[in-house]
Design a protein around this motif. Structure first.
Motif, PDB file in Angstrom:
ATOM      1  N   ILE A 153       0.829  -1.199   0.000  1.00  0.00           N
ATOM      2  CA  ILE A 153       0.000   0.000   0.000  1.00  0.00           C
ATOM      3  C   ILE A 153       0.868   1.255   0.000  1.00  0.00           C
ATOM      4  O   ILE A 153       0.590   2.221  -0.719  1.00  0.00           O
ATOM      5  CB  ILE A 153      -0.954  -0.014   1.213  1.00  0.00           C
ATOM      6  CG1 ILE A 153      -1.991  -1.129   1.054  1.00  0.00           C
ATOM      7  CG2 ILE A 153      -1.654   1.335   1.375  1.00  0.00           C
ATOM      8  CD1 ILE A 153      -2.823  -1.375   2.291  1.00  0.00           C
ATOM      9  N   SER A 154       1.937   1.226   0.777  1.00  0.00           N
ATOM     10  CA  SER A 154       2.849   2.362   0.830  1.00  0.00           C
ATOM     11  C   SER A 154       3.478   2.633  -0.535  1.00  0.00           C
ATOM     12  O   SER A 154       3.549   3.782  -0.991  1.00  0.00           O
ATOM     13  CB  SER A 154       3.939   2.110   1.875  1.00  0.00           C
ATOM     14  OG  SER A 154       4.874   3.168   1.906  1.00  0.00           O
ATOM     15  N   GLU A 155       3.917   1.563  -1.218  1.00  0.00           N
ATOM     16  CA  GLU A 155       4.513   1.718  -2.545  1.00  0.00           C
ATOM     17  C   GLU A 155       3.485   2.226  -3.551  1.00  0.00           C
ATOM     18  O   GLU A 155       3.787   3.073  -4.401  1.00  0.00           O
ATOM     19  CB  GLU A 155       5.092   0.381  -3.014  1.00  0.00           C
ATOM     20  CG  GLU A 155       6.338  -0.060  -2.265  1.00  0.00           C
ATOM     21  CD  GLU A 155       7.465   0.945  -2.404  1.00  0.00           C
ATOM     22  OE1 GLU A 155       7.683   1.445  -3.532  1.00  0.00           O
ATOM     23  OE2 GLU A 155       8.116   1.259  -1.390  1.00  0.00           O
ATOM     24  N   TYR A 156       2.270   1.713  -3.472  1.00  0.00           N
ATOM     25  CA  TYR A 156       1.205   2.159  -4.376  1.00  0.00           C
ATOM     26  C   TYR A 156       0.931   3.652  -4.196  1.00  0.00           C
ATOM     27  O   TYR A 156       0.817   4.404  -5.179  1.00  0.00           O
ATOM     28  CB  TYR A 156      -0.064   1.361  -4.115  1.00  0.00           C
ATOM     29  CG  TYR A 156      -1.284   1.904  -4.832  1.00  0.00           C
ATOM     30  CD1 TYR A 156      -1.513   1.613  -6.179  1.00  0.00           C
ATOM     31  CD2 TYR A 156      -2.196   2.715  -4.158  1.00  0.00           C
ATOM     32  CE1 TYR A 156      -2.621   2.125  -6.834  1.00  0.00           C
ATOM     33  CE2 TYR A 156      -3.310   3.228  -4.812  1.00  0.00           C
ATOM     34  CZ  TYR A 156      -3.520   2.929  -6.146  1.00  0.00           C
ATOM     35  OH  TYR A 156      -4.612   3.441  -6.802  1.00  0.00           O
ATOM     36  N   GLU A 157       0.838   4.093  -2.951  1.00  0.00           N
ATOM     37  CA  GLU A 157       0.538   5.498  -2.685  1.00  0.00           C
ATOM     38  C   GLU A 157       1.662   6.410  -3.163  1.00  0.00           C
ATOM     39  O   GLU A 157       1.419   7.509  -3.658  1.00  0.00           O
ATOM     40  CB  GLU A 157       0.260   5.691  -1.195  1.00  0.00           C
ATOM     41  CG  GLU A 157      -1.069   5.073  -0.777  1.00  0.00           C
ATOM     42  CD  GLU A 157      -1.295   5.042   0.722  1.00  0.00           C
ATOM     43  OE1 GLU A 157      -0.291   5.105   1.466  1.00  0.00           O
ATOM     44  OE2 GLU A 157      -2.462   4.951   1.137  1.00  0.00           O
ATOM     45  N   LYS A 158       2.902   5.934  -3.037  1.00  0.00           N
ATOM     46  CA  LYS A 158       4.029   6.721  -3.542  1.00  0.00           C
ATOM     47  C   LYS A 158       3.958   6.846  -5.060  1.00  0.00           C
ATOM     48  O   LYS A 158       4.181   7.918  -5.629  1.00  0.00           O
ATOM     49  CB  LYS A 158       5.339   6.066  -3.130  1.00  0.00           C
ATOM     50  CG  LYS A 158       5.683   6.213  -1.658  1.00  0.00           C
ATOM     51  CD  LYS A 158       6.985   5.487  -1.327  1.00  0.00           C
ATOM     52  CE  LYS A 158       7.291   5.554   0.170  1.00  0.00           C
ATOM     53  NZ  LYS A 158       8.516   4.783   0.491  1.00  0.00           N
ATOM     54  N   GLU A 159       3.667   5.724  -5.729  1.00  0.00           N
ATOM     55  CA  GLU A 159       3.581   5.734  -7.186  1.00  0.00           C
ATOM     56  C   GLU A 159       2.452   6.627  -7.684  1.00  0.00           C
ATOM     57  O   GLU A 159       2.546   7.223  -8.752  1.00  0.00           O
ATOM     58  CB  GLU A 159       3.372   4.307  -7.707  1.00  0.00           C
ATOM     59  CG  GLU A 159       4.596   3.420  -7.558  1.00  0.00           C
ATOM     60  CD  GLU A 159       4.307   1.987  -7.971  1.00  0.00           C
ATOM     61  OE1 GLU A 159       3.170   1.708  -8.393  1.00  0.00           O
ATOM     62  OE2 GLU A 159       5.228   1.145  -7.856  1.00  0.00           O
ATOM     63  N   GLN A 160       1.381   6.715  -6.900  1.00  0.00           N
ATOM     64  CA  GLN A 160       0.236   7.532  -7.281  1.00  0.00           C
ATOM     65  C   GLN A 160       0.406   9.000  -6.863  1.00  0.00           C
ATOM     66  O   GLN A 160      -0.488   9.808  -7.075  1.00  0.00           O
ATOM     67  CB  GLN A 160      -1.047   6.966  -6.655  1.00  0.00           C
ATOM     68  CG  GLN A 160      -1.395   5.569  -7.129  1.00  0.00           C
ATOM     69  CD  GLN A 160      -1.650   5.503  -8.615  1.00  0.00           C
ATOM     70  OE1 GLN A 160      -2.402   6.312  -9.156  1.00  0.00           O
ATOM     71  NE2 GLN A 160      -1.013   4.555  -9.274  1.00  0.00           N
ATOM     72  N   ILE A 206       3.741   0.491  14.895  1.00  0.00           N
ATOM     73  CA  ILE A 206       4.451   1.596  14.238  1.00  0.00           C
ATOM     74  C   ILE A 206       4.964   1.161  12.870  1.00  0.00           C
ATOM     75  O   ILE A 206       4.807   1.869  11.869  1.00  0.00           O
ATOM     76  CB  ILE A 206       5.618   2.091  15.124  1.00  0.00           C
ATOM     77  CG1 ILE A 206       5.073   2.784  16.371  1.00  0.00           C
ATOM     78  CG2 ILE A 206       6.532   3.039  14.345  1.00  0.00           C
ATOM     79  CD1 ILE A 206       6.127   3.046  17.432  1.00  0.00           C
ATOM     80  N   PHE A 207       5.570  -0.030  12.817  1.00  0.00           N
ATOM     81  CA  PHE A 207       6.076  -0.553  11.549  1.00  0.00           C
ATOM     82  C   PHE A 207       4.943  -0.656  10.525  1.00  0.00           C
ATOM     83  O   PHE A 207       5.107  -0.289   9.360  1.00  0.00           O
ATOM     84  CB  PHE A 207       6.698  -1.936  11.746  1.00  0.00           C
ATOM     85  CG  PHE A 207       8.025  -1.938  12.461  1.00  0.00           C
ATOM     86  CD1 PHE A 207       8.679  -0.749  12.764  1.00  0.00           C
ATOM     87  CD2 PHE A 207       8.621  -3.122  12.841  1.00  0.00           C
ATOM     88  CE1 PHE A 207       9.899  -0.743  13.429  1.00  0.00           C
ATOM     89  CE2 PHE A 207       9.847  -3.142  13.489  1.00  0.00           C
ATOM     90  CZ  PHE A 207      10.484  -1.953  13.789  1.00  0.00           C
ATOM     91  N   SER A 208       3.802  -1.183  10.989  1.00  0.00           N
ATOM     92  CA  SER A 208       2.667  -1.364  10.090  1.00  0.00           C
ATOM     93  C   SER A 208       2.163  -0.027   9.557  1.00  0.00           C
ATOM     94  O   SER A 208       1.908   0.127   8.359  1.00  0.00           O
ATOM     95  CB  SER A 208       1.542  -2.100  10.823  1.00  0.00           C
ATOM     96  OG  SER A 208       0.401  -2.232  10.001  1.00  0.00           O
ATOM     97  N   LYS A 209       2.012   0.958  10.442  1.00  0.00           N
ATOM     98  CA  LYS A 209       1.483   2.261  10.028  1.00  0.00           C
ATOM     99  C   LYS A 209       2.447   3.021   9.120  1.00  0.00           C
ATOM    100  O   LYS A 209       2.016   3.744   8.216  1.00  0.00           O
ATOM    101  CB  LYS A 209       1.163   3.102  11.267  1.00  0.00           C
ATOM    102  CG  LYS A 209      -0.042   2.591  12.052  1.00  0.00           C
ATOM    103  CD  LYS A 209      -0.319   3.459  13.266  1.00  0.00           C
ATOM    104  CE  LYS A 209      -1.541   2.962  14.039  1.00  0.00           C
ATOM    105  NZ  LYS A 209      -1.835   3.816  15.222  1.00  0.00           N
ATOM    106  N   LEU A 210       3.743   2.856   9.359  1.00  0.00           N
ATOM    107  CA  LEU A 210       4.736   3.555   8.548  1.00  0.00           C
ATOM    108  C   LEU A 210       5.096   2.785   7.278  1.00  0.00           C
ATOM    109  O   LEU A 210       5.718   3.345   6.377  1.00  0.00           O
ATOM    110  CB  LEU A 210       6.016   3.795   9.357  1.00  0.00           C
ATOM    111  CG  LEU A 210       5.919   4.688  10.599  1.00  0.00           C
ATOM    112  CD1 LEU A 210       7.301   4.879  11.219  1.00  0.00           C
ATOM    113  CD2 LEU A 210       5.312   6.040  10.258  1.00  0.00           C
ATOM    114  N   GLY A 211       4.712   1.501   7.222  1.00  0.00           N
ATOM    115  CA  GLY A 211       5.136   0.673   6.103  1.00  0.00           C
ATOM    116  C   GLY A 211       6.621   0.402   6.156  1.00  0.00           C
ATOM    117  O   GLY A 211       7.301   0.338   5.129  1.00  0.00           O
TER     118      GLY A 211
END
Length: 232
Positions: A153-160, A206-211
């Motif tokens: 999800i983190s990578e997707y949001e960065k790409e978008q 924290i890890f989960s929320k920050l990706g």
């Protein structure tokens, strides 16, 4: 619909996948697949009554085994999220019985952190009729799924070009600051007057929320997102 829900974006579903469940006709009726997506939508948006009603109806009729296990596992997590612990454990036992003869495990793992929490509770209670090693496998796989889904999800949001807002609790912010200055988890537990298990749980959150993939990654992201004071 599956793609949108995998990205934790239920708002992106087409309107017809947010509507009431389609009437049952036959186990191979094509609308059953849409109903599975609708069930995921209701679960992810925490709209449990129609989901539980659908699962209750499913139990009284024929169904494809994989989809049946998926719904039973989801029912268990829904009950646990509703604070109905006994019902959740009973539902988890039923899901295990349905899955075990065919070695089905993926629907449990795909419930991520919700299933991880439930499996941990079941391990603590010693759930009768369900092997502890199976529960441990489910706990481990669902934790891994939650971690990698968060990264996806983190990578997707960065790409978008999207910059998700990170929402940490006050405790998590304090622990993140402690990690940032280099304290170990044991040292944080002493400093914050917490148990090591509580610190570990907060760090995982924290890890989960920050990706984040680990402490170094979490510290880097925290600095980039200005979640901690800049180093001097």
């Amino acid at each position: 619909g599956w793609r949108s829900l995998s990205l934790r974006r239920p708002q992106d579903l087409p309107f017809w996948l947010k509507e009431k469940f389609s009437p049952y006709s036959h186990a191979y009726f094509s609308e059953n697949l849409a109903n599975q997506i609708k069930a995921r939508f209701f679960y992810q948006t925490r709209n449990y009554p129609p989901l539980l009603a659908y699962i209750s109806d499913m139990k009284r009729r024929e169904s494809i085994i994989y989809g049946r296990v998926e719904m039973l596992a989801m029912e268990a997590c829904a009950f646990y999220q509703m604070k109905e612990r006994a019902a959740a454990l009973d539902a988890l036992r039923a899901a295990y019985i349905a899955a075990s003869s065919n070695g089905i495990i993926a629907p449990f793992a795909e419930l991520g952190k919700d299933m991880r929490t439930l499996a941990q509770a079941a391990l603590g209670d010693g759930l009768e009729g369900v092997p502890a090693d199976w529960l441990e496998t489910v706990r481990r796989l669902s934790a891994s799924f939650a971690k990698y889904q968060s990264l996806m999800i983190s990578e997707y949001e960065k790409e978008q070009g999207q910059k998700p807002k990170v929402s940490l609790s006050e405790r998590e912010r304090g622990i993140l600051r402690d990690l940032y200055i280099g304290l170990s988890r044991a040292e944080i537990a002493v400093k914050e007057s917490l148990s090591v298990n509580t610190v570990n749980s907060a760090v995982n959150s924290i890890f989960s929320k920050l990706g984040a993939r680990g402490i170094v990654d979490a510290v880097r992201i925290a600095a980039e997102e200005k979640l901690v004071p800049p180093s001097k």
